[in-house]
Design an enzyme around this catalytic site. Structure first.
Site, PDB file in Angstrom:
ATOM      1  N   ARG B 236      57.147  23.279 -13.978  1.00  0.00           N
ATOM      2  CA  ARG B 236      56.632  22.943 -12.556  1.00  0.00           C
ATOM      3  C   ARG B 236      55.877  24.468 -12.098  1.00  0.00           C
ATOM      4  O   ARG B 236      56.510  25.449 -12.203  1.00  0.00           O
ATOM      5  CB  ARG B 236      57.746  22.542 -11.808  1.00  0.00           C
ATOM      6  N   GLU B 265      47.192  22.563  -8.852  1.00  0.00           N
ATOM      7  CA  GLU B 265      46.524  21.529  -9.734  1.00  0.00           C
ATOM      8  C   GLU B 265      45.666  20.647  -9.498  1.00  0.00           C
ATOM      9  O   GLU B 265      45.796  20.002  -8.937  1.00  0.00           O
ATOM     10  CB  GLU B 265      47.771  21.044 -10.718  1.00  0.00           C
ATOM     11  N   HIS B 286      48.368  20.781 -17.643  1.00  0.00           N
ATOM     12  CA  HIS B 286      49.523  19.954 -17.199  1.00  0.00           C
ATOM     13  C   HIS B 286      49.377  18.805 -18.228  1.00  0.00           C
ATOM     14  O   HIS B 286      49.477  17.722 -17.866  1.00  0.00           O
ATOM     15  CB  HIS B 286      49.525  19.492 -15.734  1.00  0.00           C
TER      16      HIS B 286
END
Lengths: 326, 329
Positions: B236, B265, B286
């Site tokens: 994370r 993000e 990601h």
């Protein structure tokens, strides 16, 4: 006091800690970085007067070896010896060694680096982000997939062993297998055709030249799955690049990772625009750690030879009995 | 006829064959793709109102107000494992079931941590650039073989990353408050007393802790790392103090970093974009859990979850089982 010339550029200097074996044995060290661009006349002038050399890729031709009448040992830093006329050296009683074995682990690591970068489209993804994008193309698993290893020499075995923690199915093609190793690491020995048909990742660790020239030709590439990836950290001559390019462009192969090329550096722009190819510049065996190990091995081989012990990595043992005396 | 909307980015349109079981069971399946950026609350409510369930992306936020206003929604099924975009207490208050496809991609995340480790140590981005040119310079890489791997957090993913080190003959040190001792023994993982120790010893330090460990990689810990060490984050973005990391990367306090997750993000501003100018980092968007194989598994899972809860069976991967008896019907 015997003199050694070091032409390998990555050696940091005469006080490089990895040259300790030579210093301890009382050698006088001179460091003059050279390489493939040097011509034989210049090389002869440079090498004359030295008993041994830790050599980069400059040309040790017959003329150089004949002219350098003080020279007893050419210790190639690295595993290639294309630049050394070994038959001429043997005739003249000059020992030729390489640092074989001192960079295996680097090549095996690099094969995996290429496998992952292909599977997870790292180069493509990184480029995308740096240009402000955030589209998220999915990759492929490596975990529990089938890895095909062509050639189970020292490097191929290192690759096989690395696959264990990834719970991969490992297939290998090897005419002279170490069966104890295969048993220990769960490697299944198969034919080349079988390997190509079943593998998700195929990595080449066979010697170049001879009958292995274009081992991966159009017919063999056609045996691979269209979702499979091909990795080459061995020799550029193993792959017919025109056939590989056609397979990649035609979508018959998912991608390729190439550390070695038919021509190095390449003069054409083949593969340059393909996003499913990762290209590295014949770097697989060169890391900070392998470089240090290769320097140490070259230094030790020279000391061994000078003491009348057959050195590690000796390419021409048949020169031993008539070697030039120290 | 019950209706489900799919906003998750993995879909392949209304006819996606993976939703056939839903269609066969009488569901009306519709798909949607956001044009980019994060939609506002109004857009989300307008889009989902009238549906019974959503197979949700991480683009849209499910806030209290969304749950209150979109009162036909009974189940928000994240196609993925993150649920930062879902206000679970608010969902519970409104009787909405929340599921994720947890367990559907842990192996892919572990693979990706290795992708980044090998990529950074072998300087693959730089090397590929050189390899595409006709001038071959050879920037020197570093070994992974027999180095020390430091793992923060030995959950399912951290365990997978640690086990992958076995064939590389690495020394593995890990910090985990509730370790699986059998796994540690089997894969020769050395447990250490503190997170600091992992940062101190690791040639590679990889983070696999929950996202509420804010700035577990802070300036003090990064300062403990070796100058040759590499930091990997596939967990994370909140785990890393990006200011501290940027400073360490640009001043040579550490050698490199591989980041699949970020504080923002996608990156939002110039501060976020700083990393794009560095050659000693690899950045991926990601996607650590996103492989074709993992998506196939999670597609099956999300479809099963929707059908289970509609037919009165508590679905796997539910995050608010306590509301099951008072769920919207």
């Amino acid at each position: 006091m015997p003199k050694v010339l070091v032409t390998q550029p990555s050696v940091t200097g005469v006080d490089d800690p990895r040259l300790e074996a030579l210093r301890a044995a009382g050698w006088e060290i001179r460091h003059e970085p050279a390489g493939a661009r040097m011509n034989p006349e210049e090389l002869l002038e440079l090498v004359q007067g030295h008993a041994a050399v830790i050599a980069s890729s400059e040309p040790y031709t017959r003329a150089v070896l004949e002219g350098a009448d003080t020279l007893k040992h050419v210790a190639r830093w690295g595993v290639g010896f294309d630049q050394v006329d070994v038959p001429a050296a043997t005739e003249l009683g000059i020992l030729v060694t390489t640092t074989v074995g001192a960079n295996d682990w680097g090549v095996a690591d690099h094969a995996f680096a290429l496998i992952f970068s292909l599977a997870r489209r790292t180069v493509e993804n990184d480029k995308l982000i740096r240009s402000g994008g955030w589209s998220r193309p999915p990759g492929r698993d490596v975990w529990r997939k089938t890895l095909g290893i062509v050639g189970l020499g020292r490097i191929g075995r290192g690759v096989a062993q690395r696959a264990s923690g990834f719970e991969m199915k490992v297939l290998a093609y090897e005419p002279y297998p170490d069966t104890a190793f295969c048993e220990k690491w769960g490697v299944e020995l198969v034919s080349l055709e079988d390997l190509l048909q079943r593998s998700d990742y195929v990595t080449l660790h066979a010697p170049g030249g001879g009958e292995n020239h274009h081992l991966m030709n159009a017919d063999r590439l056609a045996l691979m799955k269209s979702t499979a990836f091909l990795v080459n950290t061995a020799r550029g001559s193993l792959i017919d690049e025109a056939a590989l390019e056609a397979a990649l462009v035609g979508g018959r192969l998912a991608g390729a990772g190439l550390d070695v090329r038919e021509q190095e550096p390449p003069k054409d722009t083949r593969f340059v625009d393909l996003p499913n190819v990762v290209l590295t510049a014949h770097m697989a065996g060169v890391t900070v750690e392998t470089s240090a190990a290769m320097t140490a091995m070259a230094a030790e081989s020279i000391v061994e030879g000078s003491r009348g012990e057959k050195p590690g990595g000796l390419l021409n043992p048949e020169a031993w009995d008539h070697r030039r005396a120290y | 006829m019950p209706k489900v909307l799919v906003t998750a980015t993995g879909h392949r349109g209304d006819d996606d064959p993976r939703f056939k079981p839903l269609r066969d069971a009488g569901w009306d399946v519709k798909t949607h793709r956001w044009p980019g950026g994060r939609p506002d609350e109004e857009e989300v409510v307008e889009l989902i109102h009238g549906y019974d369930a959503v197979i949700a992306s991480s683009n849209e936020r499910y806030t209290r107000s969304v749950f209150e206003r979109a009162d036909t929604i009974k189940h928000v099924a994240r196609w993925g494992v993150g649920y930062e975009t879902v206000d679970v207490p608010a969902a519970s208050d409104n009787g909405v079931v929340v599921t994720t496809t947890q367990g559907s991609n842990h192996w892919a995340v572990a693979d990706h941590a290795w992708t980044l480790m090998l990529g950074v140590s072998r300087r693959l981005i730089e090397l590929d650039k050189i390899g595409r040119s006709r001038t071959w310079t050879r920037p020197i890489a570093r070994d992974v073989w027999q180095k020390t791997l430091g793992v923060v957090g030995l959950g399912r993913i951290g365990k997978g990353v640690a086990q992958r080190a076995f064939g590389f003959e690495m020394k593995v040190v890990a910090y985990e408050p509730y370790p699986d001792l059998e796994h540690c023994k089997k894969w020769n993982i050395e447990l250490v007393d503190s997170i600091d120790e992992v940062f101190r010893q690791g040639d590679f330090v990889t983070l696999h802790a929950p996202g509420d460990n804010v700035h577990v990689a802070n300036a003090e810990r990064i300062a403990l790392m070796k100058p040759t060490a590499v930091l990997i984050n596939t967990a994370r973005g909140t785990l890393v103090d990006e200011d501290a990391l940027y400073e360490a990367l640009t001043s040579g306090k550490i050698a490199g970093a591989g980041l699949d997750v970020r504080e923002h993000e996608p990156p939002e501003d110039e501060r976020d974009d700083r990393f794009a100018a560095l050659t000693n980092v690899i950045l991926t968007p990601h996607i650590s859990g996103s492989t074709a194989e993992a998506q196939a598994v999670s597609a099956v899972m999300v479809v099963e979850q929707i059908m289970a809860s509609a037919s009165g069976t508590m679905p796997h991967g539910i995050h608010n089982p306590e509301i099951w008896d008072r769920r919207r019907r």
